[in-house]
Structure formats: C-alpha cells, structure tokens
Design an enzyme around this catalytic site. Structure first.
Site, PDB file in Angstrom:
ATOM      1  N   CYS A 197     -36.514  -6.928   8.171  1.00 13.27           N
ATOM      2  CA  CYS A 197     -37.433  -5.922   7.593  1.00 13.27           C
ATOM      3  C   CYS A 197     -38.498  -5.674   8.649  1.00 13.27           C
ATOM      4  CB  CYS A 197     -38.054  -6.422   6.301  1.00 13.27           C
ATOM      5  SG  CYS A 197     -36.872  -6.918   5.037  1.00 13.27           S
ATOM      6  N   ALA A 211     -40.095  -3.100  10.507  1.00 12.20           N
ATOM      7  CA  ALA A 211     -41.218  -2.182  10.719  1.00 12.20           C
ATOM      8  C   ALA A 211     -42.542  -2.822  10.282  1.00 12.20           C
ATOM      9  CB  ALA A 211     -40.986  -0.896   9.945  1.00 12.20           C
ATOM     10  N   GLY A 255     -42.798  -3.623  13.506  1.00 13.95           N
ATOM     11  CA  GLY A 255     -42.255  -4.230  14.715  1.00 13.95           C
ATOM     12  C   GLY A 255     -43.018  -5.427  15.255  1.00 13.95           C
ATOM     13  N   GLY A 256     -44.095  -5.824  14.624  1.00  7.90           N
ATOM     14  CA  GLY A 256     -44.917  -6.908  15.157  1.00  7.90           C
ATOM     15  C   GLY A 256     -44.164  -8.202  15.383  1.00  7.90           C
ATOM     16  N   LYS A 257     -43.363  -8.605  14.405  1.00  6.73           N
ATOM     17  CA  LYS A 257     -42.634  -9.873  14.549  1.00  6.73           C
ATOM     18  C   LYS A 257     -41.480  -9.739  15.532  1.00  6.73           C
ATOM     19  CE  LYS A 257     -44.005 -11.557  10.060  1.00  6.73           C
ATOM     20  NZ  LYS A 257     -44.795 -10.324   9.779  1.00  6.73           N
ATOM     21  N   ASP A 271     -39.397 -10.909   6.648  1.00  9.47           N
ATOM     22  CA  ASP A 271     -40.774 -10.568   6.273  1.00  9.47           C
ATOM     23  C   ASP A 271     -40.675  -9.413   5.278  1.00  9.47           C
ATOM     24  OD1 ASP A 271     -43.670 -10.853   6.601  1.00  9.47           O
ATOM     25  OD2 ASP A 271     -43.571  -8.850   7.468  1.00  9.47           O
ATOM     26  N   CYS A 314     -47.119 -10.868   3.213  1.00  7.07           N
ATOM     27  CA  CYS A 314     -48.559 -10.726   3.414  1.00  7.07           C
ATOM     28  C   CYS A 314     -49.257 -10.636   2.054  1.00  7.07           C
ATOM     29  CB  CYS A 314     -48.900  -9.532   4.305  1.00  7.07           C
ATOM     30  SG  CYS A 314     -48.252  -7.952   3.714  1.00  7.07           S
TER      31      CYS A 314
END
Length: 437
Positions: free
Chosen positions: A257, A259, A261-263, A326, A378
């Site tokens: 999941c 978007a 893209g941080g992880k 995530d 989160c």
C-alpha cells in the site's frame, strides 16, 4: 492587496463544500491570491488554528450568540470562527481589527443584516477575555481540545485515561517537518550544507538516525536539498517501521500500500539501493508520483506498479523477504498534520478493520518462509491495530509476532504504539510478524 483572512475563508468553504484537505486547498489558494510569505504564514496559522480549535471556537460563539450555531448561515459561521480564533489565540492582531475584518467579510459574502450580530458576538467575546466561559465537565476535554466526544472515548480506551489529555494537547501543536537523509547519494554533512545554504534551520531527531527536524522551510519542493534528492520527507515513525522490518541489501521487498512512497524510499535507502522493491498502489496517478520520487532520489531498485493488496498477483506469492503492509486507516495518528481528520464520521472509522484485515491477509501470501510481514498504521486505535493483528494470527497460524527493540521502546509482544507527546512522532502502530519456516 490580497487579504489572508479572505484566503482562509475560501479554504474553509472549499473544505465544507467539497471535502478538500486543508493543506492542499490552502496551498492552491495562497498561490491563487498571490500572498507573500508573511501573509501566507498568517493564513496558514489562522486556517490551521481554526481547525485545531473548531469545537472550542463554536462553544465561544454559542456562548455569546442568541442563535443556535447550526442555525447560522454557513458563511457567517466560518467568518465568526476566523474572528474568534484571532481574538482568543493570537496576540499580534488587535481585537478591533479582527472584529472589523469579520464584519466587512459578512457584508461582502453573506447576508449583510448579519453584520450587526457578528459585531455583537465578537465584541462581547472581547469584553470577556479575562473570564471566558468553560465547557461542562462531561464535555470539557472534547471541547477544550476540539476532538469529538466519541473520538475522546475511543482514544481513552486505546491509550488510557492518563495519556488522553497529553495526547489531545499534542494533537493541537503543529509539528516540525521531518526529513530523512538519502544516504545512498549524500552524506549527512552534505545534506545539512544544502539545507543551510537555503536558510533552513534544522536539528537532529532525538532518537532516529539520519532524520532531521526542519524549521522555516517555505516550499519544500523549492529546496535544493529536495530537488537534488538529498532528502525525502517522512515522519520518524514511518522510517522506524521500515527499520524494524529488517530489510537489507539484496532483499526482495513488497510495499503493498505504497502511496505516497515514503516507506518504499526508506526501504530502498536502507537496502543501499541494492535488491528489489516492488511498490504497489491501486491508483495509477499515485504510482506515477512514486516513480517520480524514486527518480528524484536516484533510487534504481524501485519498481512501481498498480496492484491490489487484497488480491495480489499470484506471481508474487512467496517471493518476498519482507512485505510492508502500511494499510489504509482512520488516520487519527496524524491529527497534528491534518487537523480536520478528527471530524470524520464515526462510522467511517468503524469500517476500517475489515478492510485492513483483508489487505493484511492478501499480502501475507507474498511472504516467503522465514520472511517478515510488517503491519503498520498511522492511528492509535486498538480496533485497527492490536485487534486486527489478533484476528489475523487466529486465521493464519503460519505467522507469529516477533519481539523487537527500538530507540522508542521495546516490543516484547511484537507490537509497538508511538504517541506524539511521548515519542516526537505521528501516532503510529508497528507490528512485526514472522512466517514460520
């Protein structure tokens, strides 16, 4: 000259009518109205402040208005909220100026006959600043910190009564921007030099290596450090989740999941850009953003494609050393960054656990024997975190929770919840699951 209060009013109206997010719509409106940096900062503070204190502003309006607040014309209500926030929370704006601006705004945008009522409400508030009314005891925390009563109850059930008020207070403090250094291309000193050259103040995160807290950034996209790929913006909690997963150079990683893209980026950096990161999202435009981010950072091991975590392609079954799940969630851990998220409907949050469990179950098929399934959200609500994990493990006995240790705390049962007021991060949940060999 553009008036920043008019910009804020336009943002509140767009949010009310179209469900727009405050950060995105305000950014567009600041550009539309041609606000300079000073007025842009004022508009940002007022808009964020109104959203952070919406229930309290409405309480004060109701205390001095003869009409019930839900009977007020929506434009009038928005204008009153802007005025109340300035009068109660901002020292540098003269009260008379705040009142006059509100009256003029009503005459321009709403029923002009309401101008006298607005003037009376705000001037009564000004006269009572030394002795403001207080909410009833049973609604005190909800109104004081502007969190709906149902959400206060859910948070108390999840974090405990002792942590509730500190958490609510922390949710009303806008956080500093967190940047992760792209150590595959730049040293920490090089990244810091670029930030300093652009006049950005920064300090190291107190426990997450290669994370910097940024102050007075202006537009992130305009920074040399961002444009050259020296930094990527990501909260320390999200970086910690990737660290806990144990991804290493040469691994095959699936970010199910992905978007925005941080992880994916954090995993590629932790892998020294060696290996394979398959990054999936159901929306093509989000995949395009991930691909553009990977190009900006110079990360070549990332392959971004559309995909559904609930039903991954069978060619992905059993191939991944690490799967990052995530999942979509209520978002109640990022209220500091998206203050309006606290006002979502209760039933919207209640629908999340079923979706989360379906995604976790689908992505679990991609983990190879001995591999890791890293579940994160989160939010801090137990029904989206611990209870989802418990339901998953009951149905998937081939997985077991694995203890891990971090600078933010030890997770003996394989699960860790981070809280803004305790850990200087978003509210965040991390669970490490290992597939049996």
């Amino acid at each position: 000259m553009a008036n920043p209060r008019e910009t804020v009013l336009s943002a509140l109206v767009a949010m009310r009518r179209n469900g727009a997010w405050s950060d995105g719509v305000l950014k567009d409106l600041i550009k539309r109205d041609g606000l300079d940096s000073r007025d842009a900062a004022l508009a940002t503070r007022i808009c964020g402040g109104v959203l952070q204190n919406l229930l309290l502003c409405d309480f004060y309006i109701s205390s001095f208005c003869s009409l019930k607040i839900d009977k007020l014309q929506p434009f009038v209500r928005d204008i009153l909220r802007i005025g109340v926030y300035q009068i109660v929370f901002m020292d540098r704006i003269p009260n008379n100026a705040a009142v006059n601006e509100a009256v003029n705004s009503v005459k321009k945008h709403a029923n002009p006959r309401a101008a006298g009522m607005v003037n009376g409400v705000l001037r009564s508030l000004c006269r009572s600043l030394d002795n403001l009314p207080e909410p009833e005891q049973e609604e005190y925390l909800s109104v004081k910190y502007s969190h709906p009563r149902w959400l206060c109850d859910e948070l108390a059930n999840s974090v405990g009564n002792e942590e509730l008020e500190p958490l609510l207070a922390a949710n009303n403090v806008s956080p500093m921007t967190v940047a992760q250094i792209n150590t595959t291309k730049f040293s920490a000193d090089e990244a810091k030099e670029l930030l300093s050259a652009d006049g950005v103040e920064f300090q190291p995160h107190r426990w997450m290596k290669d994370c910097l807290l940024l102050k007075d950034t202006g537009s992130i996209e305009s920074l040399t450090a961002f444009q050259t790929g020296a930094i990527t913006i990501q909260d320390a909690a999200a970086k910690l989740a990737v660290a806990v997963s144990g991804v290493k150079p040469g691994d095959t990683v699936i970010d199910g999941c992905a978007a925005p893209g941080g992880k994916t980026f954090a995993a590629a950096i932790q892998m020294r850009d060696k290996g394979r990161v398959l990054s999936f999202d159901i929306h093509q435009h989000k995949i395009n953003l991930i691909s553009a981010g990977a190009e900006r950072l110079g990360l070549e091991c990332i392959e971004a494609k559309t995909g559904n975590g609930k039903q991954p392609d069978e060619t992905l079954y059993g191939i991944a050393d690490v799967v990052l799940a995530d999942v979509p969630c209520s978002g109640f851990g990022v209220i500091r960054k998206k203050p309006e998220i606290r006002y979502k409907k209760q039933q919207d949050a209640e629908n999340m656990p079923d979706i989360q469990l379906d995604i976790l179950s689908g992505l679990s098929k991609c983990v190879k024997p001995g591999g890791v399934l890293l579940y994160s959200t989160c939010t801090v609500l137990k029904q989206e975190n611990e209870q989802v994990v418990e339901a998953f493990l009951k149905a998937h006995t081939e997985f077991a929770a694995e203890e891990f240790d971090t600078p933010a705390g030890n997770a003996k049962n394989g699960m860790l919840t981070l809280l803004p007021h305790l850990h200087d991060t978003d509210g965040f949940f991390i669970c490490k699951l290992r597939k049996k060999v």
